[in-house]
Design an enzyme around this catalytic site. Structure first.
Site, PDB file in Angstrom:
ATOM      1  N   ARG A 244       0.893  -1.201   0.046  1.00  0.00           N
ATOM      2  CA  ARG A 244       0.008  -0.052   0.047  1.00  0.00           C
ATOM      3  C   ARG A 244       0.977   1.187   0.011  1.00  0.00           C
ATOM      4  NH1 ARG A 244      -3.452  -2.643  -1.714  1.00  0.00           N
ATOM      5  NH2 ARG A 244      -5.472  -3.239  -0.849  1.00  0.00           N
ATOM      6  N   GLU A 273      -4.061   7.456  -5.245  1.00  0.00           N
ATOM      7  CA  GLU A 273      -4.290   6.886  -6.322  1.00  0.00           C
ATOM      8  C   GLU A 273      -5.784   7.190  -6.847  1.00  0.00           C
ATOM      9  OE1 GLU A 273      -4.123   2.645  -5.720  1.00  0.00           O
ATOM     10  OE2 GLU A 273      -1.969   2.871  -5.128  1.00  0.00           O
ATOM     11  N   HIS A 292      -1.390   0.606 -10.151  1.00  0.00           N
ATOM     12  CA  HIS A 292      -1.905  -0.497  -9.174  1.00  0.00           C
ATOM     13  C   HIS A 292      -2.414  -1.513  -9.966  1.00  0.00           C
ATOM     14  CE1 HIS A 292      -3.816  -1.051  -4.840  1.00  0.00           C
ATOM     15  NE2 HIS A 292      -3.694  -2.170  -5.413  1.00  0.00           N
TER      16      HIS A 292
HETATM   17  C1  DGY Z   1      -5.697  -5.829  -3.135  1.00  0.00           C
HETATM   18  O1  DGY Z   1      -6.691  -7.102  -3.383  1.00  0.00           O
HETATM   19  O2  DGY Z   1      -5.961  -5.483  -1.930  1.00  0.00           O
HETATM   20  C2  DGY Z   1      -4.966  -5.370  -4.035  1.00  0.00           C
HETATM   21  O3  DGY Z   1      -4.374  -4.217  -3.633  1.00  0.00           O
HETATM   22  C3  DGY Z   1      -5.727  -5.589  -5.523  1.00  0.00           C
HETATM   23  O4  DGY Z   1      -4.601  -5.259  -6.325  1.00  0.00           O
END
Ligand code: DGY
Length: 330
Positions: A244, A273, A292
């Site tokens: 993250r 984002e 992402h």
């Molecule tokens: C999630 O599932 O949390 C991921 O970041 C998606 O790519």
């Protein structure tokens, strides 16, 4: 006969086959609140919704207060940082997510970033496209090896272990990992026994050629990767973030790149984002940014949607869902 049909609000598009499963059992509204033309439908459906399913939208205290009937929120993601965990817990609303089905795909993405940053793939491919390949590449454009180098993992959950397998078994890389607790490899990942070692943070940072952050976002990890950590990294290390964005202080990352401590960074996630146009990370010569895409393959996104749909159907039927997140951890 009692009516078991409930109201489901789909707040981010689902594949047709999964929507059909929902529609067979419940009344379904599809309305993405991020799209101005669908916001009114979302607002109208929310007060009646017993189930929510979707991703990438903050389900916060204010939104939950507008959803008095809610029984379950099913996220099409493994990360749960978009959800007001304490409020969900206090109201006894189930939160479901999609662990397990995306591990290998996210690990592939992280490995792609390792290779792209080390071998300068985007920069050199752009050189070819731009007509700049007019003579042999010289050492000012050489990369560094990946195989045999030391990988340091911050976070060693399922995805971290999938990255470690690629590194240790495929690329002959010694793997160091830092996590709150050592993982019992004999039961969780026997193939990594003797190949991935639980290591104190400073030791890991001082030895790793590649530092990969795979941290979930919580109060305890927000801004964790800061100037102090970058300063402790081996000079010339490459930093990759596949967890993250907000676990990293982006100004500190830029300073570590510009100050010469880091060779390069590969980033799939950002504090904000989509990445704002004025972010220096967007165009920095030694940053490889991705939008992402950790889990963004056809197969895996479908598997995530299927698991999230199953979770929701199970919860609304009064069964224990396959993958519930324990909101008591809030
Ligand atoms: C999630 O599932 O949390 C991921 O970041 C998606 O790519």
């Amino acid at each position: 006969m009692t009516d078991t049909r409930k109201n489901v609000l789909v707040f981010r598009e689902l594949p047709d086959d999964q929507l059909a499963r929902l529609r067979a059992a419940h009344e379904v509204t599809v309305a993405n609140p991020k799209l101005p033309e669908q916001l009114a439908a979302f607002d109208a459906a929310l007060p009646l919704a017993q189930g929510l399913i979707g991703s990438s939208y903050p389900i916060d205290d204010a939104l939950l207060a507008r959803a008095p009937q809610l029984e379950v929120v099913s996220s099409v993601s493994v990360g749960v940082d978009n959800y007001a965990l304490s409020a969900l817990h206090a109201r006894g609303i189930l939160l479901c997510h999609t662990p397990g089905v995306l591990d290998e795909t996210v690990a592939d993405t992280v490995f792609a970033l390792l290779l792209a940053t080390a071998r300068r793939l985007v920069e050199l491919s752009t050189l070819v496209r731009d007509g700049g390949w007019t003579k042999n590449i010289e050492d000012d454009r050489f990369g560094v090896d990946v195989h045999g180098k030391t990988l340091g993992l911050l976070g060693f959950g399922r995805i971290g272990q999938a990255i470690a397998r690629r590194a240790a078994l495929g690329f002959g890389m010694p793997v160091l990992y830092h996590a709150r607790h050592a993982v019992d490899l004999s039961s969780h990942a026997p193939e990594l026994q003797g190949k991935a070692v639980h290591t104190p943070l400073d030791d890991l940072l001082g030895r790793a050629d590649f530092v990969v952050a795979m941290l979930p976002l919580s109060d305890s990890t927000r801004g964790l990767v800061d100037a102090k950590l970058f300063a402790a990294m081996k000079p010339g290390a490459i930093f990759v973030n596949g967890g993250r964005g907000a676990t990293v202080r982006e100004d500190d990352l830029l300073a570590a790149l510009d100050g010469g401590r880091l060779r390069a960074a590969g980033l799939d996630v950002f504090a904000r984002e989509p990445l704002p146009m004025d972010s220096p990370l967007r165009t920095h010569a030694r940053v490889t940014p991705l939008p992402h895409i950790g889990s963004a393959t056809h197969e895996t996104r479908h598997a995530m949607a299927e698991l999230a749909t199953t979770n929701l159907l199970q919860a609304l039927a009064g069964q224990r869902p396959t993958a519930v997140y324990d909101t008591a951890w809030a």
